[in-house]
Scaffold this active site. Structure first.
Site, PDB file in Angstrom:
ATOM      1  N   LYS A  13       0.928  -1.117   0.073  1.00 21.61           N
ATOM      2  CA  LYS A  13       0.024  -0.154  -0.041  1.00 21.61           C
ATOM      3  C   LYS A  13       0.730   1.153  -0.125  1.00 21.61           C
ATOM      4  O   LYS A  13       0.470   2.155  -0.756  1.00 21.61           O
ATOM      5  CB  LYS A  13      -1.045  -0.026   1.417  1.00 21.61           C
ATOM      6  CG  LYS A  13      -1.920  -0.640   1.596  1.00 21.61           C
ATOM      7  CD  LYS A  13      -3.118  -0.455   2.475  1.00 21.61           C
ATOM      8  CE  LYS A  13      -2.316  -0.431   3.780  1.00 21.61           C
ATOM      9  NZ  LYS A  13      -1.763  -1.551   4.600  1.00 21.61           N
ATOM     10  N   ARG A  88      -9.542   1.605   8.885  1.00 20.29           N
ATOM     11  CA  ARG A  88      -9.172   0.194   8.925  1.00 20.29           C
ATOM     12  C   ARG A  88     -10.488  -0.435   9.573  1.00 20.29           C
ATOM     13  O   ARG A  88     -10.640  -1.632   9.660  1.00 20.29           O
ATOM     14  CB  ARG A  88      -7.973  -0.009  10.155  1.00 20.29           C
ATOM     15  CG  ARG A  88      -6.787  -0.270   9.260  1.00 20.29           C
ATOM     16  CD  ARG A  88      -5.604  -0.099  10.436  1.00 20.29           C
ATOM     17  NE  ARG A  88      -4.516  -0.937  10.056  1.00 20.29           N
ATOM     18  CZ  ARG A  88      -3.256  -0.197   9.572  1.00 20.29           C
ATOM     19  NH1 ARG A  88      -3.417   1.015   8.988  1.00 20.29           N
ATOM     20  NH2 ARG A  88      -2.281  -1.047   9.705  1.00 20.29           N
ATOM     21  N   ARG A 122      11.127  -7.440   5.362  1.00 20.93           N
ATOM     22  CA  ARG A 122      11.192  -5.971   5.045  1.00 20.93           C
ATOM     23  C   ARG A 122      12.050  -5.187   6.013  1.00 20.93           C
ATOM     24  O   ARG A 122      12.344  -5.581   7.116  1.00 20.93           O
ATOM     25  CB  ARG A 122       9.687  -5.591   5.668  1.00 20.93           C
ATOM     26  CG  ARG A 122       9.684  -3.966   5.515  1.00 20.93           C
ATOM     27  CD  ARG A 122       8.344  -3.477   5.233  1.00 20.93           C
ATOM     28  NE  ARG A 122       7.291  -3.682   6.519  1.00 20.93           N
ATOM     29  CZ  ARG A 122       6.009  -3.109   6.609  1.00 20.93           C
ATOM     30  NH1 ARG A 122       5.563  -2.618   5.556  1.00 20.93           N
ATOM     31  NH2 ARG A 122       5.555  -3.563   7.792  1.00 20.93           N
ATOM     32  N   ARG A 152      11.629  -3.060  11.322  1.00 17.30           N
ATOM     33  CA  ARG A 152      10.479  -2.089  12.092  1.00 17.30           C
ATOM     34  C   ARG A 152      10.151  -3.183  13.199  1.00 17.30           C
ATOM     35  O   ARG A 152      10.063  -4.392  13.018  1.00 17.30           O
ATOM     36  CB  ARG A 152       9.201  -1.937  11.241  1.00 17.30           C
ATOM     37  CG  ARG A 152       9.105  -0.760  11.084  1.00 17.30           C
ATOM     38  CD  ARG A 152       7.893  -0.434   9.902  1.00 17.30           C
ATOM     39  NE  ARG A 152       6.704  -0.935  10.534  1.00 17.30           N
ATOM     40  CZ  ARG A 152       5.499  -0.722   9.858  1.00 17.30           C
ATOM     41  NH1 ARG A 152       5.576  -0.212   8.740  1.00 17.30           N
ATOM     42  NH2 ARG A 152       4.499  -1.329  10.548  1.00 17.30           N
ATOM     43  N   ARG A 163      -0.853  -8.926  14.070  1.00 20.96           N
ATOM     44  CA  ARG A 163      -1.411  -7.966  13.045  1.00 20.96           C
ATOM     45  C   ARG A 163      -2.171  -8.690  12.291  1.00 20.96           C
ATOM     46  O   ARG A 163      -3.205  -7.983  11.943  1.00 20.96           O
ATOM     47  CB  ARG A 163      -0.189  -7.317  12.464  1.00 20.96           C
ATOM     48  CG  ARG A 163       0.499  -6.368  13.547  1.00 20.96           C
ATOM     49  CD  ARG A 163       1.854  -5.921  13.044  1.00 20.96           C
ATOM     50  NE  ARG A 163       1.950  -5.044  11.511  1.00 20.96           N
ATOM     51  CZ  ARG A 163       2.867  -5.133  10.820  1.00 20.96           C
ATOM     52  NH1 ARG A 163       4.075  -5.822  11.113  1.00 20.96           N
ATOM     53  NH2 ARG A 163       2.884  -4.496   9.650  1.00 20.96           N
TER      54      ARG A 163
HETATM   55  P1  ADP Z   1       1.165  -1.962   8.342  1.00 14.41           P
HETATM   56  O1  ADP Z   1       0.120  -1.423   7.158  1.00 14.41           O
HETATM   57  O2  ADP Z   1       2.405  -2.350   7.666  1.00 14.41           O
HETATM   58  O3  ADP Z   1       0.496  -2.868   9.214  1.00 14.41           O
HETATM   59  P2  ADP Z   1       1.290   0.881   9.065  1.00 14.41           P
HETATM   60  O4  ADP Z   1       2.152   1.671   9.197  1.00 14.41           O
HETATM   61  O5  ADP Z   1      -0.207   0.986   8.327  1.00 14.41           O
HETATM   62  O6  ADP Z   1       1.593  -0.690   9.038  1.00 14.41           O
HETATM   63  O7  ADP Z   1       0.590   0.813  10.744  1.00 14.41           O
HETATM   64  C1  ADP Z   1       1.424   0.590  11.654  1.00 14.41           C
HETATM   65  C2  ADP Z   1       0.313   0.244  13.109  1.00 14.41           C
HETATM   66  O8  ADP Z   1      -0.082   1.847  13.367  1.00 14.41           O
HETATM   67  C3  ADP Z   1      -0.621  -0.653  12.999  1.00 14.41           C
HETATM   68  O9  ADP Z   1      -0.090  -2.021  13.160  1.00 14.41           O
HETATM   69  C4  ADP Z   1      -1.631  -0.144  14.042  1.00 14.41           C
HETATM   70  O10 ADP Z   1      -1.327  -0.588  15.347  1.00 14.41           O
HETATM   71  C5  ADP Z   1      -1.328   1.303  14.063  1.00 14.41           C
HETATM   72  N1  ADP Z   1      -2.280   2.079  13.158  1.00 14.41           N
HETATM   73  C6  ADP Z   1      -2.173   2.635  11.838  1.00 14.41           C
HETATM   74  N2  ADP Z   1      -3.235   2.975  11.106  1.00 14.41           N
HETATM   75  C7  ADP Z   1      -4.307   2.670  12.036  1.00 14.41           C
HETATM   76  C8  ADP Z   1      -5.680   3.078  12.092  1.00 14.41           C
HETATM   77  N3  ADP Z   1      -6.345   3.638  10.860  1.00 14.41           N
HETATM   78  N4  ADP Z   1      -6.335   2.752  13.040  1.00 14.41           N
HETATM   79  C9  ADP Z   1      -5.817   2.193  14.125  1.00 14.41           C
HETATM   80  N5  ADP Z   1      -4.406   1.812  14.259  1.00 14.41           N
HETATM   81  C10 ADP Z   1      -3.961   2.117  13.335  1.00 14.41           C
END
Ligand code: ADP
Ligand code: ZN
Length: 208
Positions: A13, A88, A122, A152, A163
């Protein structure tokens, strides 16, 4: 152009968001990046978000919706934006629909096996922020800028598992955008260039 990108972690994404923003000169809003910046800077928001992120859980809506609301008000979003990692859950999708009108919600899909494979390999560049893959590195350093790379914290195998369990995109978010006639889905198994062609063919159908 106002785009929402949906899809599991590791689906690419973020990469697609970058490509869209470059081509259409719009802003990339990644809630994950905003949280990580806040964690790195030790802000109050960062401290709160960290405990959820480290557990592979979602950060609560009270925090997440507010940061998106604030971000969308900034000048660089006037021309449009790509939201990467938000919404989400259905409550976030509903909140977003009250803030602005989206043109498309594009789901970039990938199966679990490939997600685990990608996330466990990654790496992130400390210098330029490039998310990359173990196999792309040159002598262990970032292939773009030669910077040092790191994994990360939430890409540790146990957190990846959490996750995938806790953050599966709920069907009601998909239905929310289907009902509005805005939902599109593409598969991300091909190269990032191939995937972008599919994304861009959807975007070219949007009237400004
Ligand atoms: P990835 O898509 O690689 O899991 P992101 O960088 O999008 O990771 O997000 C990292 C973390 O931040 C997620 O695992 C979650 O805990 C939190 N997070 C990000 N966006 C949201 C959201 N819209 N609602 C709730 N938690 C979020
Ligand atoms: Zn780099």
């Amino acid at each position: 152009m106002k785009i929402v990108l949906l899809g599991p972690p590791g689906s690419g994404k973020g990469t697609q968001a970058n490509l869209i923003c470059k081509k259409y000169d719009i802003s990339h809003i990644s809630t994950g990046d905003i949280f990580r910046t806040n964690i790195a800077n030790g802000t109050a928001l960062g401290k709160k978000a960290k405990e959820y992120i480290d557990a592979g859980s979602l950060v609560p809506d009270e925090l997440t919706i507010k940061i998106v609301e604030d971000r969308l008000k900034q000048d660089d979003c006037k021309n449009g934006f790509v939201l990467d990692g938000f919404p989400r859950v259905r409550t976030q999708a509903e909140a977003l629909s009250k803030m602005t009108q989206i043109d498309k919600a594009i789901m970039i899909d990938l199966d679990d096996e490939e997600i685990i494979n990608r996330l466990s390999k990654r790496r992130m560049c400390r210098k330029c922020g490039n998310p990359t893959h173990l196999d792309n590195l040159i002598n262990g350093y970032c292939e773009k800028c030669g910077g040092e790379v790191y994994t990360r914290a939430d890409d540790a195998p146990e957190v990846i598992k959490q996750r995938l369990i806790k953050q599966k995109l709920p069907q009601d978010v998909v239905d929310f955008y289907k009902d509005l006639g805005l939902f599109e889905k593409i598969n991300s198994t091909n190269s990032m260039e191939e995937t972008f062609k599919l994304v861009d063919s959807i975007l070219s159908g949007i009237k400004e």
